[in-house]
Design a protein around this motif. Structure first.
Motif, short mmCIF file in Angstrom:
data_model
loop_
_atom_site.label_atom_id
_atom_site.label_comp_id
_atom_site.label_asym_id
_atom_site.label_seq_id
_atom_site.Cartn_x
_atom_site.Cartn_y
_atom_site.Cartn_z
N UNK A 109 0.83 -1.21 0.00
CA UNK A 109 0.00 0.00 0.00
C UNK A 109 0.86 1.26 0.00
N UNK A 110 1.88 1.26 0.82
CA UNK A 110 2.70 2.46 0.97
C UNK A 110 3.66 2.67 -0.19
N UNK A 111 4.05 1.62 -0.87
CA UNK A 111 4.97 1.79 -2.00
C UNK A 111 4.25 2.08 -3.29
N UNK A 112 2.93 1.89 -3.32
CA UNK A 112 2.17 2.16 -4.54
C UNK A 112 1.23 3.35 -4.38
N UNK A 113 1.24 3.99 -3.26
CA UNK A 113 0.31 5.09 -3.00
C UNK A 113 1.07 6.39 -2.78
N UNK A 114 0.33 7.45 -2.73
CA UNK A 114 0.89 8.76 -2.42
C UNK A 114 0.47 9.11 -1.00
N UNK A 115 1.11 10.11 -0.40
CA UNK A 115 0.70 10.48 0.96
C UNK A 115 -0.79 10.83 1.06
N UNK A 116 -1.36 11.30 -0.02
CA UNK A 116 -2.77 11.65 0.00
C UNK A 116 -3.69 10.45 -0.06
N UNK A 117 -3.21 9.31 -0.55
CA UNK A 117 -4.07 8.15 -0.70
C UNK A 117 -3.72 7.01 0.24
N UNK A 118 -2.60 7.11 0.92
CA UNK A 118 -2.17 6.03 1.82
C UNK A 118 -2.36 6.47 3.26
N UNK A 119 -3.32 5.87 3.91
CA UNK A 119 -3.59 6.21 5.30
C UNK A 119 -2.43 5.92 6.23
N UNK A 120 -1.52 5.06 5.82
CA UNK A 120 -0.37 4.72 6.65
C UNK A 120 0.69 5.80 6.61
N UNK A 121 0.62 6.68 5.59
CA UNK A 121 1.62 7.74 5.47
C UNK A 121 1.12 9.07 6.00
N UNK A 122 -0.16 9.16 6.30
CA UNK A 122 -0.74 10.42 6.74
C UNK A 122 -0.77 10.45 8.26
N UNK A 123 -0.22 11.51 8.81
CA UNK A 123 -0.23 11.69 10.26
C UNK A 123 -1.17 12.83 10.60
N UNK A 124 -1.79 12.77 11.75
CA UNK A 124 -2.68 13.89 12.11
C UNK A 124 -1.87 15.18 12.18
N UNK A 125 -2.51 16.25 11.74
CA UNK A 125 -1.84 17.56 11.79
C UNK A 125 -1.64 17.96 13.24
N UNK A 126 -0.48 18.51 13.52
CA UNK A 126 -0.20 18.98 14.87
C UNK A 126 -0.80 20.35 15.07
N UNK A 127 -1.43 20.54 16.17
CA UNK A 127 -1.98 21.86 16.47
C UNK A 127 -0.84 22.80 16.79
N UNK A 128 -0.90 23.98 16.27
CA UNK A 128 0.15 24.96 16.56
C UNK A 128 -0.38 25.94 17.59
N UNK A 129 0.54 26.34 18.43
CA UNK A 129 0.16 27.30 19.47
C UNK A 129 -0.09 28.64 18.81
#
Length: 130
Positions: A109-129
Motif C-alpha cells: 500500500x505504501x509503496x504504490x500510494x501517495x501520501x494523500x491516498x495512503x492512510x499509513x503515510x498520513x499523520x494527524x496535523x499537529x496543532x500549533x500554538x
C-alpha cells in the motif's frame, strides 16, 4: 571445572548458572572449599537448557523434561508437556505469519500510494500554538 570456566565455555553468565542450579536444572558438586565443580558434560547440559529456554519453555517445564533426558526415558507427563509446548509454538507461528502478511500489505500500500491516498503515510496535523 569451576563456574567461571563453565560460563566462559558456554557464554552464559555465572548468575544464570547459579539460577540453573537453584532450579535443579544443573547439578554441581562442591569442592572442600565450597566452590562449585562441574563435569565437562555440563557444557552440553547448559546448551540444552539454553535451547529449551530459547524455545519458550519455562524452568518449571525444564524440571519435568530434564530428568527424562537424564534417564533417557519419556514419562507421560513429559510427552504431554512437549505436545502442549509444540501447540503453543504453532499458535505463535500462525500469529507471526499473520502479522508478517499484514506488514506485507502495508508495504505494498505504501509503496504504490501517495501520501494523500495512503492512510499509513498520513499523520494527524499537529496543532500549533497561536
Amino acid at each position: 571445572m569451576r563456574i567461571g570456566d563453565l560460563a566462559a565455555k558456554t557464554g552464559v553468565s555465572t548468575r544464570a548458572l547459579r539460577y540453573y542450579e537453584e532450579q535443579g536444572l544443573l547439578p554441581a558438586a562442591r569442592t572442600g572449599g565450597g566452590q562449585r565443580a562441574y563435569p565437562e558434560a555440563a557444557v552440553e547440559r547448559v546448551g540444552l537448557i539454553q535451547g529449551l529456554f530459547a524455545a519458550g519453555l519455562s524452568s518449571r517445564s525444564l524440571s519435568v523434561l530434564l530428568p527424562c533426558v537424564d534417564a533417557q526415558e519419556a514419562t507421560d507427563e513429559a510427552i504431554t508437556l512437549l505436545r502442549t509446548e509444540r501447540d503453543r509454538i504453532d499458535r505463535q507461528i500462525r500469529e507471526l505469519v499473520a502479522t508478517r502478511d499484514r506488514l506485507d500489505e502495508v508495504i505494498v500500500e505504501c509503496t504504490t500510494a501517495t501520501p494523500g491516498t495512503c492512510g499509513h503515510l498520513v499523520y494527524p496535523a499537529h496543532a500549533t500554538a497561536g
